[in-house]
Design an enzyme around this catalytic site. Structure first.
Site, PDB file in Angstrom:
ATOM      1  N   HIS A 138       0.697  -1.290   0.057  1.00 35.11           N
ATOM      2  CA  HIS A 138       0.003  -0.044   0.052  1.00 35.11           C
ATOM      3  C   HIS A 138       0.923   1.489   0.019  1.00 35.11           C
ATOM      4  O   HIS A 138       0.594   2.213  -0.801  1.00 35.11           O
ATOM      5  CB  HIS A 138      -0.848   0.065   1.050  1.00 35.11           C
ATOM      6  CG  HIS A 138      -1.811  -1.108   1.298  1.00 35.11           C
ATOM      7  ND1 HIS A 138      -1.748  -2.018   2.218  1.00 35.11           N
ATOM      8  CD2 HIS A 138      -3.046  -1.411   0.679  1.00 35.11           C
ATOM      9  CE1 HIS A 138      -2.758  -2.778   2.217  1.00 35.11           C
ATOM     10  NE2 HIS A 138      -3.524  -2.614   1.063  1.00 35.11           N
ATOM     11  N   GLY A 142      -3.178  -1.137  -7.645  1.00 36.50           N
ATOM     12  CA  GLY A 142      -2.060  -2.225  -7.547  1.00 36.50           C
ATOM     13  C   GLY A 142      -2.425  -3.251  -8.631  1.00 36.50           C
ATOM     14  O   GLY A 142      -3.370  -3.519  -8.692  1.00 36.50           O
TER      15      GLY A 142
END
Ligand code: AMP
Length: 282
Positions: A37, A149
């Protein structure tokens, strides 16, 4: 770093930044943050002046038998980690703010041809929950850029499709997969693994890399490649392989021999713990 719970306060801050000519980036997360993250925050910081991270465990994207209740909620630790990378703000909406009329509300549904396969086939309705919450978050935050992502490759394609087809004025940034040294893709769910399972887990990436290598050397026997891959994952000790497929990176349909771009997508699991990974060859 400011923490926003109220949508009007957050909007006022974003408006203020924009009036100063600053570019605002956004990273939506469900919290329980790890280096993967944080890599999204750092990537956006190279392209933006301010980065906002949202933390919201979205009930709409969990199925009835999934881990919504037990999904780890670790706000204090998340806040500390975001401080270390100098994020500018955290947005923490409540379920009531996000869904004031309950979950039976307007839904953003990206075509089934993209959302009904792979993860979507196993988790019906999951991507409707994802696209709806991301659309709502985009409207709340109104960022210039947003990072997602590549680890959740199908999710990235779903969001890209939604942004294109609804002409949402947000530029998407795709972030490479952050991995542990042994190749295991970082994930909040890795902490559910026992010591033995954690030792087996990196084999998922090894199998995908082996298939990628075979494709690079011209092998186009997709059926045999995936069959061997699944068998070796089971032999290594995974309880199940939900899927292992070689797909077109845009449509996610099964590859055909004359293609030169591939994404190899897999989910292997230990009990209820599902590990996602993929390798993109393009
Ligand atoms: P999540 O909190 O699991 O919803 O993830 C929030 C965002 O972080 C999504 O865009 C994910 O794809 C991304 N993400 C999660 N794990 C990784 C990873 N290992 N590498 C890169 N991005 C990731």
């Amino acid at each position: 770093m400011r923490i926003f719970e109220s949508i009007p306060d957050l909007r006022e801050q974003v408006l203020n930044w924009r009036m100063q000519g600053l570019k605002v980036g956004f990273v939506p997360t469900m919290g329980n943050l790890h280096a993967g993250h944080l890599s999204l925050v750092s990537l956006l910081q190279t392209q933006c002046d301010k980065v906002i991270v949202s933390i919201f465990v979205n009930p709409m994207q969990f199925g009835p038998n999934e881990d919504y209740e037990r999904y780890p909620r670790t706000f204090q630790a998340d806040q500390q980690q975001l401080n270390t990378v100098n994020a500018d703000a955290i947005f923490v909406p409540t379920v009531e703010q996000m869904y004031p009329h309950g979950l039976l509300q307007t839904v953003i549904s990206v075509p089934y041809s993209l959302t009904g396969l792979l993860e979507g086939a196993i988790r019906p309705g999951h991507f409707d929950g994802v696209s709806t919450v991301v659309a709502k978050l985009f409207n709340m935050v109104q960022p210039d850029l947003a990072a997602f992502g590549q680890k959740d490759y199908q999710q990235l394609r779903v969001i890209q499709t939604m942004v294109d087809e609804l002409t949402i004025p947000v530029t998407l940034v795709a972030a490479p997969i952050s991995r542990a040294e042994d190749g295991l893709a970082l994930s909040s769910r890795n902490k559910y693994l026992s010591v033995e399972q954690r030792a087996i887990a990196p084999k998922l990436n090894t199998v995908l890399l082996d298939i990628a290598q075979a494709l690079k050397s011209g092998n186009r026997d997709f059926k045999a490649l995936t069959k061997v891959g699944i068998e070796s994952l089971l032999l290594e000790g995974f309880d199940a392989v939900d899927y292992l497929q070689i797909c077109d990176p845009l449509t996610l349909l099964n590859s055909t021999p004359n293609q030169s771009k591939f994404v190899i997508l897999a989910v292997a699991s230990f009990g209820n713990t599902r590990l996602l990974d993929n390798v993109l060859l393009s």
